[in-house]
Design a protein around this motif. Sequence first.
Motif, PDB file in Angstrom:
ATOM      1  N   ALA A 182     -28.046 -33.814 -49.355  1.00  0.00           N
ATOM      2  CA  ALA A 182     -27.912 -34.482 -50.656  1.00  0.00           C
ATOM      3  C   ALA A 182     -27.354 -35.891 -50.505  1.00  0.00           C
ATOM      4  O   ALA A 182     -27.654 -36.780 -51.312  1.00  0.00           O
ATOM      5  CB  ALA A 182     -27.001 -33.650 -51.571  1.00  0.00           C
ATOM      6  N   VAL A 216     -29.735 -39.211 -50.193  1.00  0.00           N
ATOM      7  CA  VAL A 216     -30.534 -39.699 -51.295  1.00  0.00           C
ATOM      8  C   VAL A 216     -30.451 -41.212 -51.377  1.00  0.00           C
ATOM      9  O   VAL A 216     -29.412 -41.810 -51.110  1.00  0.00           O
ATOM     10  CB  VAL A 216     -30.056 -39.055 -52.622  1.00  0.00           C
ATOM     11  CG1 VAL A 216     -28.674 -39.524 -52.976  1.00  0.00           C
ATOM     12  CG2 VAL A 216     -31.038 -39.368 -53.750  1.00  0.00           C
ATOM     13  N   ARG A 257     -39.910 -41.325 -51.080  1.00  0.00           N
ATOM     14  CA  ARG A 257     -40.023 -40.369 -52.172  1.00  0.00           C
ATOM     15  C   ARG A 257     -39.782 -38.955 -51.665  1.00  0.00           C
ATOM     16  O   ARG A 257     -39.095 -38.136 -52.308  1.00  0.00           O
ATOM     17  CB  ARG A 257     -41.407 -40.466 -52.801  1.00  0.00           C
ATOM     18  CG  ARG A 257     -41.624 -41.701 -53.654  1.00  0.00           C
ATOM     19  CD  ARG A 257     -42.860 -41.539 -54.528  1.00  0.00           C
ATOM     20  NE  ARG A 257     -43.056 -42.699 -55.378  1.00  0.00           N
ATOM     21  CZ  ARG A 257     -43.869 -43.717 -55.107  1.00  0.00           C
ATOM     22  NH1 ARG A 257     -44.582 -43.709 -53.957  1.00  0.00           N
ATOM     23  NH2 ARG A 257     -43.987 -44.731 -55.939  1.00  0.00           N
ATOM     24  N   ASN A 303     -36.043 -38.459 -51.101  1.00  0.00           N
ATOM     25  CA  ASN A 303     -35.283 -38.273 -52.348  1.00  0.00           C
ATOM     26  C   ASN A 303     -35.558 -36.902 -52.958  1.00  0.00           C
ATOM     27  O   ASN A 303     -34.669 -36.273 -53.555  1.00  0.00           O
ATOM     28  CB  ASN A 303     -35.637 -39.356 -53.353  1.00  0.00           C
ATOM     29  CG  ASN A 303     -34.737 -40.583 -53.199  1.00  0.00           C
ATOM     30  OD1 ASN A 303     -34.064 -40.706 -52.191  1.00  0.00           O
ATOM     31  ND2 ASN A 303     -34.750 -41.469 -54.170  1.00  0.00           N
ATOM     32  N   GLY A 304     -36.822 -36.428 -52.837  1.00  0.00           N
ATOM     33  CA  GLY A 304     -37.111 -35.087 -53.348  1.00  0.00           C
ATOM     34  C   GLY A 304     -36.294 -34.038 -52.620  1.00  0.00           C
ATOM     35  O   GLY A 304     -35.737 -33.119 -53.230  1.00  0.00           O
ATOM     36  N   SER A 317     -33.440 -34.530 -51.104  1.00  0.00           N
ATOM     37  CA  SER A 317     -32.030 -34.702 -51.472  1.00  0.00           C
ATOM     38  C   SER A 317     -31.742 -34.080 -52.832  1.00  0.00           C
ATOM     39  O   SER A 317     -30.687 -33.457 -53.039  1.00  0.00           O
ATOM     40  CB  SER A 317     -31.666 -36.194 -51.488  1.00  0.00           C
ATOM     41  OG  SER A 317     -31.799 -36.747 -50.202  1.00  0.00           O
ATOM     42  N   ARG A 318     -32.676 -34.251 -53.794  1.00  0.00           N
ATOM     43  CA  ARG A 318     -32.451 -33.649 -55.110  1.00  0.00           C
ATOM     44  C   ARG A 318     -32.432 -32.130 -55.026  1.00  0.00           C
ATOM     45  O   ARG A 318     -31.629 -31.456 -55.670  1.00  0.00           O
ATOM     46  CB  ARG A 318     -33.520 -34.124 -56.095  1.00  0.00           C
ATOM     47  CG  ARG A 318     -33.264 -35.517 -56.631  1.00  0.00           C
ATOM     48  CD  ARG A 318     -34.159 -35.810 -57.825  1.00  0.00           C
ATOM     49  NE  ARG A 318     -35.571 -35.855 -57.439  1.00  0.00           N
ATOM     50  CZ  ARG A 318     -36.208 -36.955 -57.005  1.00  0.00           C
ATOM     51  NH1 ARG A 318     -35.542 -38.091 -56.907  1.00  0.00           N
ATOM     52  NH2 ARG A 318     -37.484 -36.907 -56.679  1.00  0.00           N
ATOM     53  N   ASP A 319     -33.351 -31.589 -54.203  1.00  0.00           N
ATOM     54  CA  ASP A 319     -33.327 -30.136 -54.015  1.00  0.00           C
ATOM     55  C   ASP A 319     -32.007 -29.707 -53.392  1.00  0.00           C
ATOM     56  O   ASP A 319     -31.431 -28.661 -53.751  1.00  0.00           O
ATOM     57  CB  ASP A 319     -34.500 -29.708 -53.131  1.00  0.00           C
ATOM     58  CG  ASP A 319     -35.845 -29.943 -53.825  1.00  0.00           C
ATOM     59  OD1 ASP A 319     -35.848 -30.061 -55.066  1.00  0.00           O
ATOM     60  OD2 ASP A 319     -36.870 -30.012 -53.113  1.00  0.00           O
ATOM     61  N   GLN A 376     -29.105 -31.188 -53.758  1.00  0.00           N
ATOM     62  CA  GLN A 376     -28.049 -31.256 -54.775  1.00  0.00           C
ATOM     63  C   GLN A 376     -28.020 -29.984 -55.620  1.00  0.00           C
ATOM     64  O   GLN A 376     -26.959 -29.455 -55.950  1.00  0.00           O
ATOM     65  CB  GLN A 376     -28.276 -32.472 -55.665  1.00  0.00           C
ATOM     66  CG  GLN A 376     -28.000 -33.795 -54.972  1.00  0.00           C
ATOM     67  CD  GLN A 376     -28.306 -34.987 -55.854  1.00  0.00           C
ATOM     68  OE1 GLN A 376     -28.817 -34.828 -56.967  1.00  0.00           O
ATOM     69  NE2 GLN A 376     -28.042 -36.180 -55.336  1.00  0.00           N
ATOM     70  N   GLY A 377     -29.211 -29.489 -55.989  1.00  0.00           N
ATOM     71  CA  GLY A 377     -29.244 -28.212 -56.723  1.00  0.00           C
ATOM     72  C   GLY A 377     -28.675 -27.086 -55.894  1.00  0.00           C
ATOM     73  O   GLY A 377     -27.956 -26.214 -56.397  1.00  0.00           O
TER      74      GLY A 377
END
Length: 876
Positions: free
Chosen positions: A398, A401, A506, A509-510, A512-514, A516-517
Amino acid sequence: MSLQLRRISLNNFRKFREPLTIEGLGEGLNIIIEPNESGKSTILEALRAAFFVRHATKNQLAQSFAPYGEAVAPEIEVSFDIGSDSWKIAKRFLKGPQVEVTGPQGRAQGEEAENRLQALLGFVKDSSQRGDPATYGALGLLWVPQAQALEVTAPGSIVRSSIQATLEAEVGTIVGGAAYERVRKRIDEQYDIYWTPTGKAQSKGRWQAARDRDQQARQTAAEATTRLDALETSFGELETARGRLKVIERELADETEQEQRAGLVQSLEIARAAAQILETRKAEHENFSANLDRLDDLQSQHEAAKEALTAAGESLTAITADRDQLADQLEAGRKKVAEAKAALDNARDDRTMARQALVEGEGRLAGRQRHAAITDARQRHTELLDLEKQLTNARNQAAQVIPAEAFARLEANDRAVAEARAAVNAGATIIELTGDATGITIGGEPLTPNSPRTLTGETQIALGGGILVIRPPATAASATARLAELLERQDLELAEWDVADLAAARARNGTSRDAQGTVQLLETKITGLTPAQPLLDLAAGPDALKLFVAGVPAESPASDEDEISTDQLTRRLEEAETTAVRAETLHDQAVQDLREIEDRDRPLAAEQAGAERDRTHASDRIAQLEQKPDFAGLADAIAKAREDAAQAAVKLAEATRDATAHDVQAINRKIETIDSRARAGQTRRSDLEKDIARLEAIIESEGGKGLASLAAAAAEEADAATQALARLDEEAATVKMLKDVLDEARAEASRTFVGPVAQRARVHVERLFPGADLSFDEELGLASVTRSGLSEACGTLSKGTQEQLAVLTRLAFADMLLEQGTPVSLILDDPLVYSDDGRLDLMTEILEEASQRMQVILLTCRDRAFRHLAATRVQI
């Protein structure tokens, strides 16, 4: 008498930051005509402050005297005349406050100056310290600021009292004057003691206390009467003797006869020789009488002691019998207490054992629960470590990102590169060679067949021995430079975030967002896995769990496998508690029964000791009396003493008869009469005291325990309480009747006072309103005006009419105050602003006439309205 202002000086007072002096004020009409906001109202406020506001005042009113935003000391100095006397007052507020009054009596400062000024002008100290004009007296009514110019107000209590005092002679009554106020105040104070504002009797205070006292006294007297029925005869005799003793003591305490005797003795100084024989006979008679009294007293004391001995013996016998009856009960009670105490001790031991067993059982159960909780904590610790590893990996992902700003720059650069490429392609030249390219070079390099090339600048192509020069448009070169610049910027951005291109960014970042969840999910799992555990004193959170597991020693498997029933242990404890409570109750009851027996025995023991003491005292007294030398042959001695006393009396009578031949002897006879009456009183008092002692001894021996005095006191208290309540009932009814009568008299007197006030005011009002009739209320305030048979309340009149009536009624009051000799002057700030031309001329004419009786000062901004008046004109 008129108060004449002569000179006014201000410094640091509101808008007057610099010194201002107003001089030349005349005795009659004075007019100060200045534009708005020039300080006219400030001058009037300064006069009121100088005369009525205490110099040491530091409240909001005093703070307002200082110029806005400045910390200075406002100063005022006023020179004025009252009659033929000249006065001056100088006052400073806030910083270093001081006051000085100079007059015919000299100079005064501080509170003495304030008191002298107060006495001179007849105002009172303003307790509210808010500048109440009602406390300013006559000048508070007659010095009218702008804010009060339209108010048809009643005069304050000070002015009202002065006017009513003036009218008392005319109406022939004091109701409403100073005397009435004193009486009314006193009656109101008394009324509040007995009655509520609604006319109901007070439920507290001395009236209610008297009712409570009467009820209590009656109840106490009734109880005492019931208990003393058996001793009524003795009590009656005792009270009679005490009443006679009080009469004798009151007669003996009367000093009137002693004063008469002192006067007679002084008259006998010149005849002492002639009276010597009579005095000698008197002394002999007194000696013989005293000897007889002494012997009689000895005989009486002996008889009384014998009676006391007999009574004490009888009382002791009865009390001893009663105590013997209680002895068996005491022994049985003590045995019962001992048995109850043993049972209580056993019950308490059983309760202690049951409580200890419950504590041990709960401890073993808690140990098992703790072991299970520790095992669960170790399992959760293992799961926690695995989750924390996953959390660390997810956080690392995460953290990679790309921030939104940087990602926006990458996207912007990518769009710019695409646009630049499109621009290059649009302005560039594309060449392509097909076939054999042997010997052909472009820019010095061999040309590759079937490979298109884009030319953005001047390019040379060698064709055998010749050179082909191709020149694309000039815009292609700038587009190429722009593309190169954007590519370089894009490469720097991509290199900064370690990605190959925008697609890779991209994807990153995808991921990293996963991650974070995943971080949030793992944190939630860790929170749910590490709750607080009160049994282990374990706080919530992973750190607390890890610290606990690291610090808790390894435990061997629990060996306590026996069944533990806390419910059964609790029931055993409850049964033991019930048994202990029952034992305690039985023990307490046994102790209480023993105490009751001891309480019955204790007064008997005291009475027994008292009876033994009385018997001993009586025996000792008899022995003491019988050992006296006079006791032997007492009867013969008494007979001889009576004979000697009779002979002395005969000789005294002869001496008295011999002395009657002279006036001085008559005086001696009067002295002897006084002395004889005093001696007889003393003898009678002694006899009564003996009788009272004898009666008290009889009552005490019969078990009265002092109830006679208690009954007498209760009866006296009941009578006193009843009389006191009757007096208070009568006082309350009287006060209520007086209040009602005063209210009626006040209303009647108010109507009587209103006549003279209305008559004086009508003199001025009829000039503006011919045939008008004025109505005043009981506070001497103008209530209504009747014109052509129609009554109109003042509040419904026009502003101009109200303003004119306000000035005229104040003139009427000023005239009445002048008649009384009160210092008055009239100051009007911006007067008659709502008056039409006709009424304005008439009002100014009335003010001119008033200025012949008192000083009148007009503060106005209207030059044309007052230009025609003959007056002293002063400028600021």
